[in-house]
Each structure stands twice: as structure tokens, then as C-alpha cells.
Design an enzyme around this catalytic site. Structure first.
Site: not given
Ligand SMILES: Nc1ncnc2c1ncn2[C@@H]1O[C@H](COP(=O)(O)OP(=O)(O)OP(=O)(O)O)[C@@H](O)[C@H]1O
Ligand SMILES: O=P(O)(O)OC[C@H]1O[C@](O)(CO)[C@@H](O)[C@@H]1O
Ligand SMILES: [Mg+2]
Length: 457
Positions: A155, A182-183, A209, A211, A255, A366-367
Site C-alpha cells: 500500500r 486504489g489500484g 478485491t 470485498d 469487508g 487473513y486466513a
Molecule cells: N487516489 C489514488 N491516487 C493514486 N494512487 C492511489 C490512489 N489510491 C490508491 N492508490 C495506490 O494504489 C495502490 C493500491 O491501493 P490500496 O492499498 O488502497 O489497495 P487496493 O488496490 O484498493 O486493494 P484492496 O483495497 O482491495 O486491498 C497503493 O499503492 C496506493 O497508493
Molecule cells: O491489513 P491490510 O493489508 O491493510 O488489509 C485489510 C483490508 O484489505 C481488504 O482485505 C481489502 O483487500 C479489506 O477487506 C481489509 O480491510
Molecule cells: Mg481498496
């Protein structure tokens, strides 16, 4: 949000001038119940009344470009370098998608250079851009048997221009971003930055995801594997609760904003008396509150089983009780621990009522998400990967591949982040949960949250 046909159009890098390796097998294909021909489109909506509501000729109603191979492609495969990155939290099937991408690129398109960027978008920073792994079919042959991601994930924010510099420095022509909301947001910014510089690089997202909170996809990959695993924990606490005096079983599942895992796992186990999700607020105290219902279940049945999503009931958590708030490196709000709070409140309430509980509390988060994909998700991941490669090689960009109403389609990236997919408290999924658990529609008169938008206009 009212969506029009133009909102659903995917950007093309330019004219497709190269023959695709699939051109021969596509020459006679037509749309059928099992195939969508290139050039045909998949409707956004699927009821007669929703279609009629547009009052438009069939060709103008909102629809997605169909995914799949094209007869002509944009990139010359012989000169292509592909990049792959996985970002955000783990999800069953990440390795399957990586494997599918590599196989399709190498075996059919004969792409010779595929780079895996390490540890999420961090791998695209100037500091880490040389730390890539070359991916070959041989390297990825067995990776789908394992959970996690061979590339690593992370992240945390990265600068879009710096990431574009990395793609240029490493000669990447097509970039695959496997990530959640985010990705997909990061991929959108990456695509914007590439376009601003007038570069010929395709960015294709593969939505991920557990979720299931991304829109415009029937279900995200890994979700089925995750909720199936969660089912085991519900069954376990149900057995424990049934065998103990005043047994209380609680399973806390992931979630953040969407209660899909909790809802589906509860339906699959068919052993929960109460399901709590972020979309449906609840009141603890009072004659029609959660605690009174728990007490009634214990008095009448001798036990109660509760499944809750981590994002449920956050309004009950003061700061800094149970972990506090703040945000993680990606800007996601850190949740308080609703499971611990519910456990404590139920214990105190039942004890005060002379029903001292036997508490069985499991948090298998996590499991649940670190396992390998099940058979269903393995197929799904492979087909998403194929669709992603076809899209990129045909010069589609700033788009995600997704399954929509059982068809594989291209969705503009901007749409993937335009809203959050949530359980609709007025929809049929939540109705099934209520039918199965027999819990009341609401615990107390909790404030009604902003209505989940079930449609598109
Ligand atoms: N608004 C944004 N602009 C640019 N980069 C972003 C933004 N939001 C998230 N990212 C980048 O995208 C990557 C993934 O984001 P995040 O950690 O929120 O996980 P995700 O892709 O939403 O997956 P999940 O939430 O399902 O675990 C991170 O490196 C984060 O910095
Ligand atoms: O502990 P981490 O890696 O930040 O992830 C927790 C979050 O990631 C998710 O599994 C989404 O990928 C959410 O359900 C949960 O809140
Ligand atoms: Mg996310």
C-alpha cells in the site's frame, strides 16, 4: 449518475494494423448466447423496464465494448514489452492472473519480454524500477497453486509521473495493473499521465478485491474462494456454540464498506442467526436492539451465531477504543474493531441477565484472503487474464476487463472508481440473508444510511 453510451466507450490508442494470432479462428464467429463477436456490445442494463426507460434505439442504449481477441491488433507483438504489477491487499487468484497474462502474451502473441514489478506500485518508483523479475511461461507454470502473489504487493502512494518515467525507462508498451479500488485509481492516474505526455503505452486494469466492492463487475475474482473459506469458520463456531451452555459464536470477516463476504458466507454456511454489515446500521440497546435479540436467541435456542463484517457498526466505536482510526499508507480509513466491541457487550449483557455465555470468537480475516483460488476462481482469473491481454494488444487503454452479466467486457477505468459496490438493504441478496437468519430487518431505529444506488440513474 446517468450513464450514456459515450461514458462507456473505451479509449483506443489508434488503428489496428497488425494481424492477430487469432484472426483466422475469428473469421466466422458471430454473436451467440455463448460468444460476443468483436464489434457487438453488451448491454449495461438487463430488464425490459430499464431499457424502455431510455426510450432510445437499440444501438444507442448504454452498453460495454465486448472483451476478447480481435482480428487486427494495434501493437506489433515482436516489439512489445509488457509489465505486470499487483497492488493492495491479497486476494485468492492473483497468481492465476499473473500466470494467465504471461502464458497468453508468450504463447499466443509471442511477446518476448514480460517484466514483473515488485511489491506493488512501489516497484514503479525510481528507487525500485530496476528491481523487476522477467516472467516466462516456465517461471509461472506452478504459481497458481499458491495463494498470495509472486510479485509481492504493498500500500502507499506513488507519483504518477515517476511511474510513467519507469515505464519509459524499462521500455514498457502494455502495462497490467491488478488491484482494487486504489489500484484502479492509481491506474487511472497512470493512464492520464501517459496520455498527457502523448505516449503509446496501454494501461489495462484487472479488478481485484475480496470485498467485492468494485462496480461494473458481476463479482470480483477471489471473492468466491474467500467466502467459501469463511464458511468453514462459521460452521466451526456454530458447532462450538451448539455444544456449550449459552453458546455465542462470533465470526468477524473482512469487508470495509461492503458486507458481501459476510452475507455470502452466512448464506453458504446457513448457520448464522445474525449478520451485521456496514450497509445496515444497528442499535445495541433497547427492546428491539441487537443485545435483546441475542438474549432472546440464547433463551429460546440456547445459543446464537453472529457473522459480522469489519466495517459494520463503526458508529459504535469511539476513538481510540479498539484500535482507533486514522488512515493506512494508501489513505484507507483504519476501522475500529467491531468484533471485540460486540463480544464485550454481549458478554456483559448476557452475564447481567444470568445467562453467562460461552464465547467462541474467531477473526479469520487473513486466513480467508491468503488462500489459493478455488476451481471456479481459477477459471475466472484465467479468462480475465486472456481478456486483459487481448484488450492491451488491440490498443485499448485506460480500461479494465470485467465480467458483466456473465459476459467479458471492457470498462473505462474512470467508471471502475466512480462508485462503490455495496449490498443493497432493499435488494434481493439482503432479503435472502433476512430470510435465512430470521433476524429483524433492523435492530432498533438506527439512522438510515444514504440509500445504496442500485441502478445507474
Ligand atoms: N487516489 C489514488 N491516487 C493514486 N494512487 C492511489 C490512489 N489510491 C490508491 N492508490 C495506490 O494504489 C495502490 C493500491 O491501493 P490500496 O492499498 O488502497 O489497495 P487496493 O488496490 O484498493 O486493494 P484492496 O483495497 O482491495 O486491498 C497503493 O499503492 C496506493 O497508493
Ligand atoms: O491489513 P491490510 O493489508 O491493510 O488489509 C485489510 C483490508 O484489505 C481488504 O482485505 C481489502 O483487500 C479489506 O477487506 C481489509 O480491510
Ligand atoms: Mg481498496
Amino acid at each position: 449518475m446517468t450513464l450514456h453510451l459515450d461514458d462507456l466507450r473505451v479509449r483506443h490508442l489508434g488503428e489496428c494494423r497488425y494481424d492477430s494470432p487469432f484472426s483466422e479462428s475469428l473469421s466466422t464467429k458471430q454473436t451467440s448466447p455463448h460468444y460476443v463477436a468483436e464489434g457487438d456490445r453488451v448491454l449495461l442494463e438487463d430488464t425490459v423496464s430499464m431499457l424502455a426507460g431510455h426510450d432510445l434505439p437499440a444501438g444507442l442504449v448504454p452498453s460495454f465494448e465486448a472483451a476478447g481477441p480481435r482480428r487486427k491488433i494495434y501493437f506489433d507483438p515482436a516489439t512489445v514489452t509488457a509489465g505486470v504489477v499487483t497492488c493492495g491487499g491479497l486476494c485468492p487468484g492473483l497468481n492465476n492472473v499473473i500466470r494467465g497474462l504471461v502464458q497468453e502474451l508468450s504463447v499466443h502473441y509471442k511477446v518476448k519480454r514480460i517484466l514483473g514489478f515488485r511489491n506493488g506500485l512501489q516497484g514503479l518508483t525510481a528507487e525500485h524500477r530496476e528491481d523487476t523479475v522477467e516472467l516466462t511461461p516456465e517461471d509461472v507454470r506452478d504459481i497458481h497453486h499458491a495463494g498470495g502473489t509472486i510479485l509481492g504487493s504493498s500500500r502507499g502512494g506513488q507519483d504518477a509521473d515517476e511511474m510513467v518515467d519507469t515505464l519509459v525507462a524499462r521500455g514498457v508498451d502494455v502495462m497490467f495493473v491488478i488491484g482494487g479500488d486504489g489500484g484502479m485509481r492509481a491506474a487511472t492516474f497512470l493512464g492520464n499521465a501517459i496520455r498527457a505526455r502523448g505516449l503509446d503505452i496501454a494501461v489495462i486494469g484487472v479488478p481485484k478485491t475480496i470485498d467485492n466492492d468494485l462496480p461494473f463487475t458481476d463479482q470480483s475474482f477471489g471473492f468466491q474462494s474467500a467466502f467459501a473459506r469463511a464458511t468453514d469458520f462459521i460452521s466451526a463456531v456454530a458447532v462450538e456454540a451448539a455444544a456449550s451452555p449459552n453458546g455465542v459464536g462470533i465470526v468477524k470477516l473482512m469487508g470495509r464498506h461492503s458486507g458481501f463476504i459476510a452475507s455470502y458466507a452466512a448464506l453458504a454456511a446457513n448457520a448464522a442467526d445474525i449478520v451485521l454489515i456496514p450497509e445496515v446500521p444497528f442499535v445495541l440497546e433497547g427492546a428491539d436492539g441487537l443485545l435483546a435479540h441475542v438474549e432472546q436467541q440464547v433463551r429460546t435456542k440456547g445459543r446464537v451465531v453472529i457473522v459480522l463484517a469489519e466495517g459494520a457498526g463503526q458508529e459504535h466505536l469511539g476513538v481510540p477504543r479498539h484500535n482507533g482510526r486514522g488512515t493506512d499508507a494508501s489513505g484507507n480509513v483504519k476501522l475500529g474493531n467491531i468484533g471485540e466491541l460486540v463480544k464485550e457487550r454481549i458478554t456483559a449483557h448476557l452475564t447481567a441477565e444470568g445467562l453467562t455465555p460461552t464465547m467462541r470468537y474467531i477473526d479469520p480475516s487473513y486466513a480467508v484472503r491468503s488462500i489459493a483460488a478455488n476451481a471456479y476462481d481459477s477459471v475466472y482469473c484465467l479468462r480475465l487474464a486472456h481478456a486483459a491481454v487481448h484488450a492491451a494488444m488491440a490498443g485499448r487503454t485506460e480500461a479494465a476487463v470485467a465480467r458483466w452479466r456473465r459476459r467479458f467486457v471492457h470498462v473505462p477505468l474512470s467508471l471502475m472508481t466512480s462508485r462503490r459496490n455495496q449490498v443493497d438493504p432493499d435488494g434481493d441478496l439482503w432479503m435472502s440473508v433476512l430470510e435465512t437468519t430470521c433476524q429483524p430487518a433492523r435492530f432498533g431505529r438506527a439512522p438510515v444510511r444514504e440509500k445504496v444506488r442500485a441502478g445507474f440513474c
